[in-house]
Write a protein that holds these residues in place. Structure first.
Motif, PDB file in Angstrom:
ATOM      1  N   HIS A 129       0.836  -1.213   0.000  1.00 37.20           N
ATOM      2  CA  HIS A 129       0.000   0.000   0.000  1.00 37.20           C
ATOM      3  C   HIS A 129       0.864   1.253   0.000  1.00 37.20           C
ATOM      4  O   HIS A 129       0.651   2.184  -0.790  1.00 37.20           O
ATOM      5  CB  HIS A 129      -0.909   0.025   1.235  1.00 37.20           C
ATOM      6  CG  HIS A 129      -1.996  -0.988   1.195  1.00 37.20           C
ATOM      7  ND1 HIS A 129      -2.801  -1.258   2.284  1.00 37.20           N
ATOM      8  CD2 HIS A 129      -2.438  -1.807   0.211  1.00 37.20           C
ATOM      9  CE1 HIS A 129      -3.672  -2.188   1.961  1.00 37.20           C
ATOM     10  NE2 HIS A 129      -3.471  -2.533   0.715  1.00 37.20           N
ATOM     11  N   MET A 130       1.850   1.303   0.912  1.00 39.27           N
ATOM     12  CA  MET A 130       2.692   2.486   1.052  1.00 39.27           C
ATOM     13  C   MET A 130       3.556   2.710  -0.187  1.00 39.27           C
ATOM     14  O   MET A 130       3.772   3.855  -0.608  1.00 39.27           O
ATOM     15  CB  MET A 130       3.570   2.357   2.300  1.00 39.27           C
ATOM     16  CG  MET A 130       2.824   2.485   3.617  1.00 39.27           C
ATOM     17  SD  MET A 130       2.052   4.109   3.869  1.00 39.27           S
ATOM     18  CE  MET A 130       0.315   3.716   3.534  1.00 39.27           C
ATOM     19  N   SER A 131       4.056   1.634  -0.782  1.00 37.55           N
ATOM     20  CA  SER A 131       4.863   1.756  -2.002  1.00 37.55           C
ATOM     21  C   SER A 131       4.031   2.343  -3.135  1.00 37.55           C
ATOM     22  O   SER A 131       4.480   3.245  -3.859  1.00 37.55           O
ATOM     23  CB  SER A 131       5.412   0.387  -2.417  1.00 37.55           C
ATOM     24  OG  SER A 131       6.236  -0.150  -1.420  1.00 37.55           O
ATOM     25  N   ILE A 171       5.453  10.927  13.047  1.00 38.14           N
ATOM     26  CA  ILE A 171       4.101  10.631  12.565  1.00 38.14           C
ATOM     27  C   ILE A 171       4.134   9.420  11.632  1.00 38.14           C
ATOM     28  O   ILE A 171       3.260   8.553  11.676  1.00 38.14           O
ATOM     29  CB  ILE A 171       3.500  11.865  11.860  1.00 38.14           C
ATOM     30  CG1 ILE A 171       3.172  12.945  12.900  1.00 38.14           C
ATOM     31  CG2 ILE A 171       2.238  11.498  11.076  1.00 38.14           C
ATOM     32  CD1 ILE A 171       2.825  14.286  12.302  1.00 38.14           C
ATOM     33  N   GLY A 172       5.163   9.332  10.775  1.00 41.53           N
ATOM     34  CA  GLY A 172       5.317   8.182   9.892  1.00 41.53           C
ATOM     35  C   GLY A 172       5.521   6.893  10.670  1.00 41.53           C
ATOM     36  O   GLY A 172       4.969   5.850  10.311  1.00 41.53           O
ATOM     37  N   ALA A 173       6.312   6.966  11.756  1.00 40.64           N
ATOM     38  CA  ALA A 173       6.545   5.781  12.594  1.00 40.64           C
ATOM     39  C   ALA A 173       5.252   5.313  13.243  1.00 40.64           C
ATOM     40  O   ALA A 173       4.938   4.109  13.247  1.00 40.64           O
ATOM     41  CB  ALA A 173       7.587   6.096  13.663  1.00 40.64           C
ATOM     42  N   LEU A 183       3.095   1.726  12.513  1.00 35.49           N
ATOM     43  CA  LEU A 183       2.720   0.811  13.599  1.00 35.49           C
ATOM     44  C   LEU A 183       1.209   0.606  13.642  1.00 35.49           C
ATOM     45  O   LEU A 183       0.724  -0.514  13.832  1.00 35.49           O
ATOM     46  CB  LEU A 183       3.217   1.351  14.937  1.00 35.49           C
ATOM     47  CG  LEU A 183       4.729   1.266  15.176  1.00 35.49           C
ATOM     48  CD1 LEU A 183       5.129   2.114  16.378  1.00 35.49           C
ATOM     49  CD2 LEU A 183       5.157  -0.177  15.376  1.00 35.49           C
ATOM     50  N   SER A 184       0.461   1.693  13.454  1.00 33.59           N
ATOM     51  CA  SER A 184      -1.004   1.603  13.467  1.00 33.59           C
ATOM     52  C   SER A 184      -1.514   0.707  12.348  1.00 33.59           C
ATOM     53  O   SER A 184      -2.363  -0.172  12.568  1.00 33.59           O
ATOM     54  CB  SER A 184      -1.603   3.011  13.347  1.00 33.59           C
ATOM     55  OG  SER A 184      -2.996   2.954  13.155  1.00 33.59           O
ATOM     56  N   CYS A 214       8.575   7.271   4.899  1.00 30.83           N
ATOM     57  CA  CYS A 214       8.919   6.990   6.306  1.00 30.83           C
ATOM     58  C   CYS A 214       8.312   5.670   6.755  1.00 30.83           C
ATOM     59  O   CYS A 214       8.973   4.863   7.419  1.00 30.83           O
ATOM     60  CB  CYS A 214       8.400   8.107   7.212  1.00 30.83           C
ATOM     61  SG  CYS A 214       9.292   9.639   7.080  1.00 30.83           S
ATOM     62  N   CYS A 215       7.049   5.465   6.385  1.00 30.58           N
ATOM     63  CA  CYS A 215       6.376   4.219   6.755  1.00 30.58           C
ATOM     64  C   CYS A 215       7.108   3.013   6.178  1.00 30.58           C
ATOM     65  O   CYS A 215       7.284   1.992   6.860  1.00 30.58           O
ATOM     66  CB  CYS A 215       4.932   4.232   6.252  1.00 30.58           C
ATOM     67  SG  CYS A 215       3.844   5.357   7.134  1.00 30.58           S
ATOM     68  N   LEU A 216       7.535   3.131   4.919  1.00 32.38           N
ATOM     69  CA  LEU A 216       8.250   2.025   4.282  1.00 32.38           C
ATOM     70  C   LEU A 216       9.536   1.680   5.032  1.00 32.38           C
ATOM     71  O   LEU A 216       9.853   0.508   5.239  1.00 32.38           O
ATOM     72  CB  LEU A 216       8.583   2.390   2.833  1.00 32.38           C
ATOM     73  CG  LEU A 216       7.475   2.193   1.803  1.00 32.38           C
ATOM     74  CD1 LEU A 216       7.899   2.745   0.457  1.00 32.38           C
ATOM     75  CD2 LEU A 216       7.113   0.723   1.688  1.00 32.38           C
TER      76      LEU A 216
END
Length: 349
Positions: free
Chosen positions: A57-59, A92-94, A98-99, A208-210
């Motif tokens: 999703h993030m990619s 916020i990305g971290a 996690l969420s 950041c999420c990736l």
């Protein structure tokens, strides 16, 4: 009559548009939740890799956001210093990673209906974290309302036929991280005067999420995926799933931007009831009377919370208008005094 008619048409158009935004958001949110459940559940598509799914999703979202901003120039990027990025966007990305990871993981262990019941704790988490971070003022009546919501969710959990302790821990963790993220957005970005639309937010947050998701993925899921030689990437399933996830981000911005965050909260309650009905009638999840009774109590608490927020917003608007009226009256009084002094001076001369 013409003016009255045009006004009525304008109001009607605004109402219809608001309902359209709500319907689009409910449909996309509904679709993403059911689609994720279908992919992750061992009894359905049977691909129980929540970190990998979230990274897909993030990619997709990051790539599309970069193309829209850098290549097609559809949206202008936000001017942001490295210090602001590291202190605001990275945390916020971290929290977001996690969420998403924990909430997607919960679909492996819990039913869609029970997950929606647990999500009723979101106002409790947001308010509690807001009080801890001194963003919200502690009020005994609000805390009593939060306790009533928690009590209702507790009854729903007691009556859950497919209760799984690990799944509940995952979903509660997801709620806690998501609530912290929402409060952090309010504190870090709003205080710095930074506003992000869904495309720019994905442009900054998705990479950041990736990075954060890559750490658990390399140790937890990559070894299993490597051994599963029979696995092939289904571009239709994961492609359409990613498109739905990206569209949902746009729908959130559209709904909040064109109506309000409160409207989204109220629409969320409607969506939860629809998902519970869908999971019971179509997916054949077991929903017990105790489930419904407990969630009904939590629903009343959430409804009261939304009502209280609406009243507070109306009072704040009324106070602001009254203050503006007082300032305008004071300005007019000063102008009249000046005019009177000028006339008096002219008459004396």
């Amino acid at each position: 009559m013409g003016k009255g008619g045009s006004l009525s048409d304008s109001v009607l158009k605004k109402i219809l548009l608001s309902y359209t935004y709500v319907a689009i958001w409910i449909f996309l949110s509904f679709t993403v939740i059911v689609y994720n459940k279908y992919i992750l559940d061992k009894k359905m598509y049977n691909w129980p890799f929540p970190v990998s799914l979230t990274m897909i999703h993030m990619s997709f979202c990051a790539t599309l956001a970069i193309l829209l901003i850098k290549v097609f120039k559809f949206v202008e990027p936000v001017s942001m210093s490295r210090d602001v990025y590291l202190k605001s966007v990275v945390p916020i990305g971290a929290l977001y990673s996690l969420s998403l990871w924990l909430s997607n993981s919960a679909y492996i262990y819990l039913s869609v209906s029970f997950i929606q019941m647990l999500k009723a704790l979101m106002p409790v988490a947001v308010y509690s974290i807001g009080v801890l971070l001194k963003k919200e003022n502690f009020k005994s009546n609000t805390m009593a309302n939060m306790l009533s919501i928690s009590f209702g969710v507790g009854i729903a959990a007691y009556g859950e036929a497919r209760f799984d302790t690990w799944g509940v821990i995952l979903q509660l963790g997801a709620v806690a991280f998501e609530a912290t993220r929402l409060v952090m957005i309010q504190i870090l970005l709003t205080s710095k005067g930074i506003t992000l639309n869904p495309i720019t937010s994905l442009y900054y947050v998705a990479p950041c999420c990736l990075v954060f998701l890559f750490i658990p993925w390399i140790f937890v899921e990559y070894p299993v995926l490597k051994e599963t030689s029979s696995f092939h990437f289904d571009f239709v399933i994961f492609g359409t799933n990613s498109v739905c996830a990206f569209a949902l981000n746009l729908a959130v911005f559209l709904l909040v931007g064109k109506t309000s965050a409160l409207t989204m909260n109220v629409a969320g309650v409607v969506k939860d009831w629809l998902l519970i009905a869908f999971s019971w009638s179509v997916i054949k999840d077991t929903v017990t009377p105790i489930n419904l009774f407990g969630y009904g109590l939590a629903f009343l608490g959430v409804a009261y919370y939304n009502h209280a927020k609406l009243q507070a917003m109306k009072a704040k608007d009324a106070q602001k208008k009254a203050q503006e009226a007082d300032e305008e009256a004071g300005r007019l009084l000063e102008e009249r005094e000046v005019e009177g002094n000028v006339k008096r001076i002219e008459s004396e001369n």
